[in-house]
Design a protein around this motif. Structure first.
Motif, PDB file in Angstrom:
ATOM      1  N   LEU A  98       0.705  -1.627  -0.341  1.00  0.00           N
ATOM      2  CA  LEU A  98       0.116   0.062  -0.140  1.00  0.00           C
ATOM      3  C   LEU A  98       0.859   1.266   0.094  1.00  0.00           C
ATOM      4  N   ARG A  99       1.989   1.438   0.343  1.00  0.00           N
ATOM      5  CA  ARG A  99       2.852   2.224   0.800  1.00  0.00           C
ATOM      6  C   ARG A  99       3.593   2.203  -0.488  1.00  0.00           C
ATOM      7  N   MET A 100       4.490   1.204  -1.158  1.00  0.00           N
ATOM      8  CA  MET A 100       5.204   1.950  -2.626  1.00  0.00           C
ATOM      9  C   MET A 100       4.542   1.944  -3.586  1.00  0.00           C
ATOM     10  N   PRO A 101       5.264   3.624  -3.679  1.00  0.00           N
ATOM     11  CA  PRO A 101       4.524   4.015  -5.012  1.00  0.00           C
ATOM     12  C   PRO A 101       5.099   2.754  -6.526  1.00  0.00           C
ATOM     13  N   GLY A 102       4.263   3.338  -7.178  1.00  0.00           N
ATOM     14  CA  GLY A 102       4.535   2.281  -7.897  1.00  0.00           C
ATOM     15  C   GLY A 102       3.831   0.925  -7.801  1.00  0.00           C
ATOM     16  N   MET A 103       3.215   0.375  -7.189  1.00  0.00           N
ATOM     17  CA  MET A 103       2.469  -0.828  -7.221  1.00  0.00           C
ATOM     18  C   MET A 103       1.488  -0.907  -7.463  1.00  0.00           C
ATOM     19  N   ARG A 104      -0.088   0.165  -7.034  1.00  0.00           N
ATOM     20  CA  ARG A 104      -0.569   0.168  -7.283  1.00  0.00           C
ATOM     21  C   ARG A 104      -1.642   1.670  -8.176  1.00  0.00           C
ATOM     22  N   GLN A 105      -2.345   0.952  -8.901  1.00  0.00           N
ATOM     23  CA  GLN A 105      -3.608   1.948 -10.121  1.00  0.00           C
ATOM     24  C   GLN A 105      -3.862   2.758  -9.687  1.00  0.00           C
ATOM     25  N   PRO A 106      -4.016   4.149 -10.246  1.00  0.00           N
ATOM     26  CA  PRO A 106      -4.336   5.245  -9.221  1.00  0.00           C
ATOM     27  C   PRO A 106      -5.250   5.830  -8.865  1.00  0.00           C
ATOM     28  N   LYS A 107      -5.280   5.879  -7.816  1.00  0.00           N
ATOM     29  CA  LYS A 107      -6.562   5.929  -7.155  1.00  0.00           C
ATOM     30  C   LYS A 107      -7.262   5.076  -6.270  1.00  0.00           C
ATOM     31  N   SER A 108      -6.972   3.489  -6.496  1.00  0.00           N
ATOM     32  CA  SER A 108      -7.200   2.550  -6.563  1.00  0.00           C
ATOM     33  C   SER A 108      -6.922   1.712  -5.680  1.00  0.00           C
ATOM     34  N   LEU A 109      -6.973   0.099  -5.235  1.00  0.00           N
ATOM     35  CA  LEU A 109      -6.097  -1.089  -5.176  1.00  0.00           C
ATOM     36  C   LEU A 109      -6.075  -1.939  -5.184  1.00  0.00           C
ATOM     37  N   ARG A 110      -6.352  -1.908  -6.981  1.00  0.00           N
ATOM     38  CA  ARG A 110      -5.886  -3.255  -7.666  1.00  0.00           C
ATOM     39  C   ARG A 110      -4.151  -2.041  -7.770  1.00  0.00           C
ATOM     40  N   PRO A 111      -3.234  -3.861  -8.652  1.00  0.00           N
ATOM     41  CA  PRO A 111      -2.557  -4.145  -8.666  1.00  0.00           C
ATOM     42  C   PRO A 111      -1.651  -3.600 -10.104  1.00  0.00           C
ATOM     43  N   THR A 112      -0.983  -2.577  -9.741  1.00  0.00           N
ATOM     44  CA  THR A 112       0.368  -2.691 -11.020  1.00  0.00           C
ATOM     45  C   THR A 112       0.526  -3.799 -11.615  1.00  0.00           C
ATOM     46  N   GLN A 113       1.501  -3.742 -13.105  1.00  0.00           N
ATOM     47  CA  GLN A 113       1.738  -5.123 -12.967  1.00  0.00           C
ATOM     48  C   GLN A 113       3.343  -5.162 -12.422  1.00  0.00           C
ATOM     49  N   ASP A 114       3.193  -4.365 -11.292  1.00  0.00           N
ATOM     50  CA  ASP A 114       4.935  -4.486 -10.680  1.00  0.00           C
ATOM     51  C   ASP A 114       4.605  -4.987  -9.230  1.00  0.00           C
ATOM     52  N   GLY A 115       3.326  -4.525  -8.781  1.00  0.00           N
ATOM     53  CA  GLY A 115       2.886  -4.839  -8.058  1.00  0.00           C
ATOM     54  C   GLY A 115       2.039  -5.851  -7.741  1.00  0.00           C
ATOM     55  N   ILE A 116       1.959  -6.404  -8.414  1.00  0.00           N
ATOM     56  CA  ILE A 116       1.140  -8.110  -8.290  1.00  0.00           C
ATOM     57  C   ILE A 116       1.563  -9.400  -7.166  1.00  0.00           C
ATOM     58  N   PRO A 117       3.401  -9.447  -7.466  1.00  0.00           N
ATOM     59  CA  PRO A 117       4.065 -10.301  -6.469  1.00  0.00           C
ATOM     60  C   PRO A 117       4.255  -9.229  -4.577  1.00  0.00           C
ATOM     61  N   LEU A 118       3.889  -8.062  -4.741  1.00  0.00           N
ATOM     62  CA  LEU A 118       3.532  -7.087  -3.124  1.00  0.00           C
ATOM     63  C   LEU A 118       1.531  -8.136  -3.032  1.00  0.00           C
ATOM     64  N   ALA A 119       0.756  -7.585  -3.846  1.00  0.00           N
ATOM     65  CA  ALA A 119      -0.398  -7.645  -3.556  1.00  0.00           C
ATOM     66  C   ALA A 119      -0.667  -9.219  -2.991  1.00  0.00           C
ATOM     67  N   LYS A 120      -0.261  -9.941  -3.543  1.00  0.00           N
ATOM     68  CA  LYS A 120      -0.969 -11.524  -3.499  1.00  0.00           C
ATOM     69  C   LYS A 120      -0.952 -11.908  -2.231  1.00  0.00           C
ATOM     70  N   ASP A 121      -0.248 -11.096  -1.361  1.00  0.00           N
ATOM     71  CA  ASP A 121       0.581 -11.398   0.185  1.00  0.00           C
ATOM     72  C   ASP A 121      -0.817 -11.126   0.514  1.00  0.00           C
ATOM     73  N   VAL A 122      -1.535 -10.547   0.349  1.00  0.00           N
ATOM     74  CA  VAL A 122      -3.360 -10.044   1.562  1.00  0.00           C
ATOM     75  C   VAL A 122      -4.260 -11.616   1.887  1.00  0.00           C
ATOM     76  N   TRP A 123      -3.162 -12.575   0.399  1.00  0.00           N
ATOM     77  CA  TRP A 123      -4.500 -13.997   0.751  1.00  0.00           C
ATOM     78  C   TRP A 123      -3.484 -14.617   2.259  1.00  0.00           C
TER      79      TRP A 123
END
Length: 161
Positions: A98-123
């Motif tokens: 949530l804090r790293m720039p470029g990991m999420r799409q603007p104004k969204s919780l949806r990950p960017t391509q670079d953010g997918i490896p971190l976003a999967k930790d939500v499981w």
């Protein structure tokens, strides 16, 4: 007496524990470049981590991962305690996402391509929270006694008429 995990908790404990333990063992052998990359990324999200060296951070991260993974894999560790460790650890990872720039799409919780490896930790956070909600053996026994008593009271009421 050691209380073994319930059958429903075994698969998520094994899968998550093995995943985290493997990551910890890998980070324990990380080279300087990897350590600096991990430390740099964590330092952006959590600036207080910049006060320690990259090697020290990576070693602490590896030890934390080994401890959490081991707790999940050890059947004698209560599920709620393992869940507490997993929730704390994965909460930090989700915070990193949530804090790293470029990991999420603007104004969204949806990950960017670079953010997918971190976003999967939500499981892992979801599994940890689920483990925290695990009932204690004495709670299950009390609920069972209450149900039996309730059925018994209804039967006696029917017989009185």
């Amino acid at each position: 007496m050691v209380q073994l995990p319930e059958a429903r908790d075994v698969a998520p404990r094994l899968a998550t524990g093995a995943f985290i333990l493997n990551s910890g063992l890998w980070h324990l052998r990380a080279d300087r470049e990897t350590a600096e990359g991990l430390h740099g990324m964590a330092g952006v999200a959590y600036p207080f981590l910049n006060r320690i060296s990259a090697e020290q951070f990576t070693r602490l991260l590896a030890c934390s991962e080994i401890a959490v993974g081991g707790a999940l894999l050890a059947p004698f560790v209560p599920t709620r305690l393992a869940g507490l460790a997993l929730t704390g650890f994965s909460g930090g990872l989700v915070g990193l996402y949530l804090r790293m720039p470029g990991m999420r799409q603007p104004k969204s919780l949806r990950p960017t391509q670079d953010g997918i490896p971190l976003a999967k930790d939500v499981w892992m956070l979801g599994i940890g929270l689920g483990f925290l909600g695990a009932s204690r053996p004495w709670q299950r026994a009390a609920a069972s006694r209450w149900r039996r008593a309730s059925v018994s009271r209804r039967r006696h009421r029917c017989c009185r008429r």
